[in-house]
Design a protein around this motif. Structure first.
Motif, PDB file in Angstrom:
ATOM      1  N   ILE B  52       0.840  -1.205   0.000  1.00 34.92           N
ATOM      2  CA  ILE B  52       0.000   0.000   0.000  1.00 34.92           C
ATOM      3  C   ILE B  52       0.873   1.253   0.000  1.00 34.92           C
ATOM      4  O   ILE B  52       0.571   2.237  -0.673  1.00 34.92           O
ATOM      5  CB  ILE B  52      -0.969  -0.002   1.205  1.00 34.92           C
ATOM      6  N   CYS B  53       1.996   1.201   0.731  1.00 34.55           N
ATOM      7  CA  CYS B  53       2.861   2.374   0.846  1.00 34.55           C
ATOM      8  C   CYS B  53       3.838   2.534  -0.320  1.00 34.55           C
ATOM      9  O   CYS B  53       4.546   3.532  -0.393  1.00 34.55           O
ATOM     10  CB  CYS B  53       3.644   2.321   2.153  1.00 34.55           C
ATOM     11  N   GLY B  54       3.910   1.552  -1.213  1.00 35.60           N
ATOM     12  CA  GLY B  54       4.765   1.708  -2.391  1.00 35.60           C
ATOM     13  C   GLY B  54       6.161   1.138  -2.248  1.00 35.60           C
ATOM     14  O   GLY B  54       7.016   1.371  -3.093  1.00 35.60           O
ATOM     15  N   ILE B  55       6.419   0.373  -1.173  1.00 34.78           N
ATOM     16  CA  ILE B  55       7.760  -0.162  -0.959  1.00 34.78           C
ATOM     17  C   ILE B  55       7.917  -1.510  -1.653  1.00 34.78           C
ATOM     18  O   ILE B  55       9.007  -1.886  -2.066  1.00 34.78           O
ATOM     19  CB  ILE B  55       8.037  -0.291   0.556  1.00 34.78           C
ATOM     20  N   THR B  62      -5.374  -3.773  -7.352  1.00 36.60           N
ATOM     21  CA  THR B  62      -5.336  -2.318  -7.362  1.00 36.60           C
ATOM     22  C   THR B  62      -5.544  -1.784  -5.945  1.00 36.60           C
ATOM     23  O   THR B  62      -6.175  -2.416  -5.107  1.00 36.60           O
ATOM     24  CB  THR B  62      -6.446  -1.717  -8.260  1.00 36.60           C
ATOM     25  N   ILE B  63      -4.995  -0.587  -5.725  1.00 35.41           N
ATOM     26  CA  ILE B  63      -5.122   0.094  -4.440  1.00 35.41           C
ATOM     27  C   ILE B  63      -5.552   1.524  -4.723  1.00 35.41           C
ATOM     28  O   ILE B  63      -4.909   2.220  -5.519  1.00 35.41           O
ATOM     29  CB  ILE B  63      -3.776   0.106  -3.693  1.00 35.41           C
ATOM     30  N   LEU B  71      -0.587   3.098  -7.862  1.00 36.17           N
ATOM     31  CA  LEU B  71       0.480   2.822  -8.821  1.00 36.17           C
ATOM     32  C   LEU B  71       0.567   3.884  -9.905  1.00 36.17           C
ATOM     33  O   LEU B  71       1.644   4.386 -10.204  1.00 36.17           O
ATOM     34  CB  LEU B  71       0.269   1.445  -9.480  1.00 36.17           C
ATOM     35  N   THR B  72      -0.584   4.256 -10.474  1.00 37.55           N
ATOM     36  CA  THR B  72      -0.545   5.198 -11.592  1.00 37.55           C
ATOM     37  C   THR B  72      -0.573   6.652 -11.122  1.00 37.55           C
ATOM     38  O   THR B  72      -0.026   7.529 -11.777  1.00 37.55           O
ATOM     39  CB  THR B  72      -1.721   4.962 -12.560  1.00 37.55           C
ATOM     40  N   ASP B  73      -1.191   6.908  -9.983  1.00 40.35           N
ATOM     41  CA  ASP B  73      -1.282   8.276  -9.460  1.00 40.35           C
ATOM     42  C   ASP B  73      -0.618   8.297  -8.080  1.00 40.35           C
ATOM     43  O   ASP B  73      -1.181   8.754  -7.105  1.00 40.35           O
ATOM     44  CB  ASP B  73      -2.767   8.679  -9.371  1.00 40.35           C
ATOM     45  N   TYR B  74       0.644   7.741  -8.053  1.00 41.23           N
ATOM     46  CA  TYR B  74       1.262   7.460  -6.759  1.00 41.23           C
ATOM     47  C   TYR B  74       1.579   8.702  -5.946  1.00 41.23           C
ATOM     48  O   TYR B  74       1.610   8.650  -4.725  1.00 41.23           O
ATOM     49  CB  TYR B  74       2.525   6.602  -6.948  1.00 41.23           C
ATOM     50  N   LYS B  75       1.802   9.828  -6.618  1.00 43.64           N
ATOM     51  CA  LYS B  75       2.152  11.015  -5.830  1.00 43.64           C
ATOM     52  C   LYS B  75       0.982  11.457  -4.955  1.00 43.64           C
ATOM     53  O   LYS B  75       1.144  11.735  -3.764  1.00 43.64           O
ATOM     54  CB  LYS B  75       2.589  12.157  -6.754  1.00 43.64           C
ATOM     55  N   ALA B  76      -0.206  11.531  -5.581  1.00 41.29           N
ATOM     56  CA  ALA B  76      -1.393  11.939  -4.826  1.00 41.29           C
ATOM     57  C   ALA B  76      -1.704  10.937  -3.731  1.00 41.29           C
ATOM     58  O   ALA B  76      -2.114  11.306  -2.622  1.00 41.29           O
ATOM     59  CB  ALA B  76      -2.583  12.084  -5.777  1.00 41.29           C
ATOM     60  N   ALA B  77      -1.482   9.638  -4.045  1.00 41.29           N
ATOM     61  CA  ALA B  77      -1.772   8.596  -3.054  1.00 41.29           C
ATOM     62  C   ALA B  77      -0.798   8.681  -1.880  1.00 41.29           C
ATOM     63  O   ALA B  77      -1.204   8.678  -0.717  1.00 41.29           O
ATOM     64  CB  ALA B  77      -1.704   7.220  -3.720  1.00 41.29           C
ATOM     65  N   ARG B  78       0.496   8.754  -2.193  1.00 39.73           N
ATOM     66  CA  ARG B  78       1.507   8.680  -1.129  1.00 39.73           C
ATOM     67  C   ARG B  78       1.533   9.906  -0.235  1.00 39.73           C
ATOM     68  O   ARG B  78       1.908   9.817   0.935  1.00 39.73           O
ATOM     69  CB  ARG B  78       2.893   8.471  -1.742  1.00 39.73           C
ATOM     70  N   ARG B  79       1.170  11.064  -0.786  1.00 38.80           N
ATOM     71  CA  ARG B  79       1.130  12.287   0.032  1.00 38.80           C
ATOM     72  C   ARG B  79       0.192  12.116   1.221  1.00 38.80           C
ATOM     73  O   ARG B  79       0.346  12.771   2.233  1.00 38.80           O
ATOM     74  CB  ARG B  79       0.637  13.459  -0.816  1.00 38.80           C
ATOM     75  N   ARG B  80      -0.790  11.232   1.080  1.00 39.25           N
ATOM     76  CA  ARG B  80      -1.815  11.055   2.115  1.00 39.25           C
ATOM     77  C   ARG B  80      -1.426  10.015   3.160  1.00 39.25           C
ATOM     78  O   ARG B  80      -2.164   9.787   4.102  1.00 39.25           O
ATOM     79  CB  ARG B  80      -3.134  10.647   1.449  1.00 39.25           C
ATOM     80  N   ILE B  81      -0.281   9.366   2.937  1.00 37.14           N
ATOM     81  CA  ILE B  81       0.080   8.231   3.790  1.00 37.14           C
ATOM     82  C   ILE B  81       1.343   8.505   4.601  1.00 37.14           C
ATOM     83  O   ILE B  81       2.310   9.060   4.092  1.00 37.14           O
ATOM     84  CB  ILE B  81       0.301   6.967   2.913  1.00 37.14           C
ATOM     85  N   GLY B  82       1.313   8.120   5.870  1.00 30.88           N
ATOM     86  CA  GLY B  82       2.509   8.134   6.701  1.00 30.88           C
ATOM     87  C   GLY B  82       2.749   6.726   7.205  1.00 30.88           C
ATOM     88  O   GLY B  82       1.802   6.018   7.528  1.00 30.88           O
ATOM     89  N   LEU B  83       4.011   6.307   7.241  1.00 32.91           N
ATOM     90  CA  LEU B  83       4.329   4.935   7.649  1.00 32.91           C
ATOM     91  C   LEU B  83       5.361   4.914   8.773  1.00 32.91           C
ATOM     92  O   LEU B  83       6.415   5.527   8.658  1.00 32.91           O
ATOM     93  CB  LEU B  83       4.869   4.147   6.443  1.00 32.91           C
TER      94      LEU B  83
END
Lengths: 253, 309
Positions: B52-55, B62-63, B71-83
């Motif tokens: 989910i976090c892209g590692i 799909t996520i 995967l395709t819009d990973y910047k918008a997705a990852r900005r919302r996530i903290g790990l």
């Protein structure tokens, strides 16, 4: 474009070298000074001028290139290898940073250090031998292109390496011999055949030759060929990096 | 129905060597909830959140993170996530303040010193802000990792085994922080292999084992299922069979008749223990020891798998 992200990586990398300022700058400057004392002073005084340039001055561009190559590869490779080694790479992989942004941050910082180092070595050599730069624009261009190209190469090396041994192995077994045999301390015209022809397969020959041309207006090969090979190497490294990120090779499972 | 902030569909992971760490996982997380992913070591918890976090790259599936494809819009997705990872992976030579500011910028935000100060104060790190991380204790390093994960104000926070090797003070601080974050609307997903932890913290629990998400349920409903307990009575005189007339209780004999086991539900209002003990006394069945235990997590997983089969 995640400018904050690029800037964060760039600053992080620059801060890392400031912490190790002694290693980053003082070391190479000391080494270069030793080269000047040995090759320029002790041996050079007994050697005739090369292409009308005194031997001490003749080796300045080669010496700068020697440090530039070693330091670019060293800095860029450790920069990306260390997060892999400590595990902090998880943060880079999970961040909203594109592969190109990552490369700009890491390679930009490594190349910056190399350029600064190159200029410091140039200033150091002015203490030992008379220096004049015939084509300052070309000199700066070669300095930049070489720093970027070999920092890209170092970045690839850092991703490839699985251990510190491998990280040291490539510079020691590849970069150092290529640089020494690349005409840093001599003109390849001084070599007997077939070594002169063999040398033409060494990309470092073109870097040193082009860089020397910017100083003295003369090189072993044509300046356009030098520039072409340097740019070609840079583009090849970029292509490899693009492939690495597309496949996630040695970065992601 | 609250809106989903994370939608995982058909996500699987098979490593190059052929090992399948995840078998087609479907999971929907609602905005603002605390979700616990419960499972034994090696169940695939870390693999799932790493994907989910892209590692880790998923093999299939799909996520969607707040509607953005990871995967395709990973910047918008990852900005919302903290790990917050399980391992204490943090730059040893950096100062606390520098590394937290780095994280915030890396995730695309300008350095907001007031927000960072708040995060550091919340985690009792403000006094240590200029300390090098290598000088900190393990617990403090974990706090730094939490501060780094929160530095860019994520909407979803992942905590991978947050209490593994953590002292009581930090555990208490962490739970306080989790509740404060929830009040602000942050969605929290944590992994754990302790049922108690899932019970204490989560609104919903997902049970994962051997790469399969076995069930997802509200905590209360799940605790009912997990609430099975055993009462073992060590008898003075061994029995040949469960005495007639005690069929009301679920009894069995173990250890060649020396142990009488009663399986009961701890969440029931009447466990049936007092009446069983009275009944045994009336029948002069004496016991010298008595012990109750929870079914182990492994037992529960086995039960769950059998239930589904």
């Amino acid at each position: 474009m995640n400018l904050h992200g690029i800037w964060a990586i760039y600053r992080f990398e620059m801060a890392r070298s400031l912490r190790t300022l002694w290693q980053s700058l003082v070391g190479p400057v000391l080494t270069t000074s030793l080269y000047f004392i040995v090759f320029g002073g002790a041996i050079g005084s007994r050697m005739q001028a090369v292409d009308g340039v005194s031997y001490g001055s003749f080796i300045v561009p080669g010496l700068i290139m020697l440090s530039l190559l070693t330091q670019s590869v060293g800095n860029a490779s450790i920069g990306i290898y260390f997060p892999k080694f400590t595990g902090t790479i998880f943060e880079l992989l999970s961040a909203p940073v594109s592969p190109m942004e990552l490369v700009v941050g890491y390679v930009g910082a490594a190349a910056t250090k190399s350029v600064v180092l190159g200029l410091i070595i140039l200033a150091t050599s002015a203490f030992f031998v008379p220096i004049s730069v015939l084509h300052p624009g070309a000199m700066v261009a070669f300095l930049l292109l070489t720093s970027i190209a070999f920092s890209l190469f170092g970045f690839i090396l850092g991703i490839w390496a699985k251990s510190f041994e491998q990280l040291n192995f490539v510079p020691m077994l590849l970069i150092t011999p290529l640089t020494f045999l690349g005409g840093s301390f001599y003109s390849i015209d001084m070599l007997p055949q077939p070594w002169r022809t063999v040398s033409l397969f060494n990309p470092v020959v073109y870097l040193v030759s082009g860089f020397r041309w910017s100083f003295f207006g003369k090189g072993d090969v044509d300046i356009a060929v030098s520039l072409g090979v340097t740019l070609g190497f840079l583009v090849a490294c970029l292509a490899v990096i693009a492939l690495i990120f597309r496949s996630g090779w040695r970065l992601k499972n | 129905m609250p809106e989903p902030i994370l939608a995982v569909t058909g996500v699987s992971k098979t490593y190059k060597g052929g090992f399948t760490a995840l078998h087609s996982v479907d999971l929907t997380i609602h905005k603002g909830e605390i979700f616990a992913l419960l499972g034994p070591n090696g169940a695939g918890k870390t693999t799932l959140i790493s994907i989910i976090c892209g590692i880790v790259t998923p093999s299939t599936g799909t996520i969607l993170v707040a509607g953005h494809d990871a995967l395709t819009d990973y910047k918008a997705a990852r900005r919302r996530i903290g790990l917050v990872p399980q391992e204490l992976s943090v730059d040893m030579f950096e100062t606390v303040l520098a590394t937290v500011t780095f994280s915030r910028r890396l995730f695309g935000r300008s350095g907001d010193s007031a927000y960072i100060e708040q995060v550091l104060r919340d985690l009792s790190l403000w006094d240590k802000r200029d300390a090098k991380i290598m000088e900190l204790s393990g617990g403090m390093k974990r706090r730094v990792l939490i501060a780094k994960a929160l530095a860019h104000e994520p909407e979803i926070l992942f905590l991978d085994e947050p209490t593994a090797g953590v002292d009581v003070a930090l555990r208490r601080d962490m739970w306080k922080l989790v509740h404060r974050l929830r009040e602000r609307g942050t969605t929290i997903i944590l992994t754990t292999h302790y049922i108690e932890e899932a019970e204490e913290m989560a609104d919903r629990v997902g049970v994962i084992s051997k790469g399969r998400l076995l069930l997802v349920d509200d905590k209360a409903a799940l605790m009912q299922k997990l609430g099975k307990r055993e009462l073992d009575l060590t008898l003075v005189d061994p029995l040949d069979a469960v005495p007639v007339g005690l069929e009301r209780w679920r009894l069995s004999l173990l250890n060649e008749g020396r142990t009488l086991r009663y399986v009961f539900d701890a969440t029931d209002e009447h466990t049936g223990i007092p009446s069983l003990l009275r009944e045994l006394a009336d029948r002069h069945i004496a016991f010298k020891d008595l012990e109750t235990s929870k079914s182990s997590l492994e037992d529960i997983f086995v039960d769950l798998v059998e239930e589904r089969a």
